[in-house]
Design an enzyme around this catalytic site. Structure first.
Site, PDB file in Angstrom:
ATOM      1  N   HIS A 140       5.145   4.493  -0.218  1.00 36.25           N
ATOM      2  CA  HIS A 140       5.661   3.459  -1.109  1.00 36.25           C
ATOM      3  C   HIS A 140       7.090   3.844  -1.461  1.00 36.25           C
ATOM      4  O   HIS A 140       7.319   4.897  -2.069  1.00 36.25           O
ATOM      5  CB  HIS A 140       4.857   3.414  -2.416  1.00 36.25           C
ATOM      6  N   GLN A 190      -5.336   5.662  -3.151  1.00 31.61           N
ATOM      7  CA  GLN A 190      -5.162   5.213  -1.757  1.00 31.61           C
ATOM      8  C   GLN A 190      -6.252   4.199  -1.409  1.00 31.61           C
ATOM      9  O   GLN A 190      -7.442   4.458  -1.614  1.00 31.61           O
ATOM     10  CB  GLN A 190      -5.217   6.398  -0.783  1.00 31.61           C
ATOM     11  N   ASP A 219       5.858  -4.785  -0.429  1.00 28.43           N
ATOM     12  CA  ASP A 219       4.490  -4.701  -0.933  1.00 28.43           C
ATOM     13  C   ASP A 219       4.101  -6.040  -1.552  1.00 28.43           C
ATOM     14  O   ASP A 219       4.893  -6.675  -2.250  1.00 28.43           O
ATOM     15  CB  ASP A 219       4.378  -3.576  -1.966  1.00 28.43           C
ATOM     16  N   HIS A 229       1.020   5.663   4.818  1.00 28.00           N
ATOM     17  CA  HIS A 229       2.161   4.825   4.419  1.00 28.00           C
ATOM     18  C   HIS A 229       2.820   5.437   3.199  1.00 28.00           C
ATOM     19  O   HIS A 229       2.169   6.068   2.367  1.00 28.00           O
ATOM     20  CB  HIS A 229       1.719   3.397   4.102  1.00 28.00           C
TER      21      HIS A 229
HETATM   22  P1  AMP Z   1      -2.311   2.417  -1.332  1.00 27.11           P
HETATM   23  O1  AMP Z   1      -3.056   1.890  -2.546  1.00 27.11           O
HETATM   24  O2  AMP Z   1      -1.433   3.590  -1.600  1.00 27.11           O
HETATM   25  O3  AMP Z   1      -3.264   2.628  -0.164  1.00 27.11           O
HETATM   26  O4  AMP Z   1      -1.296   1.266  -0.928  1.00 27.11           O
HETATM   27  C1  AMP Z   1      -1.646   0.100  -0.269  1.00 27.11           C
HETATM   28  C2  AMP Z   1      -0.601  -0.894  -0.622  1.00 27.11           C
HETATM   29  O5  AMP Z   1      -0.629  -1.928   0.332  1.00 27.11           O
HETATM   30  C3  AMP Z   1      -0.795  -1.559  -1.997  1.00 27.11           C
HETATM   31  O6  AMP Z   1       0.350  -1.317  -2.810  1.00 27.11           O
HETATM   32  C4  AMP Z   1      -0.975  -3.030  -1.663  1.00 27.11           C
HETATM   33  O7  AMP Z   1      -0.380  -3.885  -2.624  1.00 27.11           O
HETATM   34  C5  AMP Z   1      -0.297  -3.128  -0.310  1.00 27.11           C
HETATM   35  N1  AMP Z   1      -0.773  -4.218   0.509  1.00 27.11           N
HETATM   36  C6  AMP Z   1      -2.059  -4.526   0.794  1.00 27.11           C
HETATM   37  N2  AMP Z   1      -2.114  -5.606   1.596  1.00 27.11           N
HETATM   38  C7  AMP Z   1      -0.836  -5.993   1.813  1.00 27.11           C
HETATM   39  C8  AMP Z   1      -0.227  -7.049   2.557  1.00 27.11           C
HETATM   40  N3  AMP Z   1      -0.958  -7.953   3.236  1.00 27.11           N
HETATM   41  N4  AMP Z   1       1.123  -7.147   2.557  1.00 27.11           N
HETATM   42  C9  AMP Z   1       1.868  -6.252   1.874  1.00 27.11           C
HETATM   43  N5  AMP Z   1       1.354  -5.227   1.157  1.00 27.11           N
HETATM   44  C10 AMP Z   1       0.018  -5.104   1.114  1.00 27.11           C
END
Ligand code: AMP
Length: 124
Positions: free
Chosen positions: A105, A97, A34, A103
């Site tokens: 975590h 989200q 992440d 996805h």
């Molecule tokens: P959510 O908020 O549960 O939808 O999780 C999305 C996650 O994706 C967040 O924890 C972000 O930090 C992560 N995220 C967004 N863009 C990227 C990226 N380019 N590379 C890695 N993680 C990312």
């Protein structure tokens, strides 16, 4: 926000259009660190297909793929941590989200490290 029809950011990572630190990959699943870690080990694990917006859709539509995602999480926790882990599927905007491509975590201590803080749930 629901899908716009554009490839999701996770589809673009899987296609190597956006850089990420990829830590595991199978034919159908990809896992990468992440970008804004909330725990010593914080890995995003996602199907390569973007057809499921959240874990409820994935469980109903392709339970084998959900099981594969959990197996990847377990393997990573064994490799990167002590085998114990927290798996969070944010499902809906009001619980944090932001990417509507299902996805998990994976949150865990580093190596043999101490317990994960109780507050580390992967949303802000
Ligand atoms: P959510 O908020 O549960 O939808 O999780 C999305 C996650 O994706 C967040 O924890 C972000 O930090 C992560 N995220 C967004 N863009 C990227 C990226 N380019 N590379 C890695 N993680 C990312």
């Amino acid at each position: 926000m629901p899908s716009t029809g554009e490839p999701s950011i996770f589809s673009r990572i899987a296609a190597r259009e956006i850089p990420a630190t990829i830590v595991a990959e199978t034919d159908r699943v990809i896992a990468f660190n992440d970008i804004a870690p909330q725990a010593p080990v914080h890995v995003v694990i996602t199907p390569k297909t973007s057809e499921y917006a959240n874990v409820v859709e994935l469980a109903a539509g392709d339970p084998d793929l959900l099981a594969e995602l959990v197996a990847v999480a377990s393997g990573l926790a064994a490799t990167l941590s002590n085998g114990q882990f927290r798996l969070v599927f944010n499902t809906g905007e009001t619980v944090g989200q932001t990417v509507f491509h299902v996805h998990a975590h994976l949150l865990a201590p580093q190596g043999a490290g101490g317990p994960l803080e109780e507050g580390t749930l992967g949303f802000r």
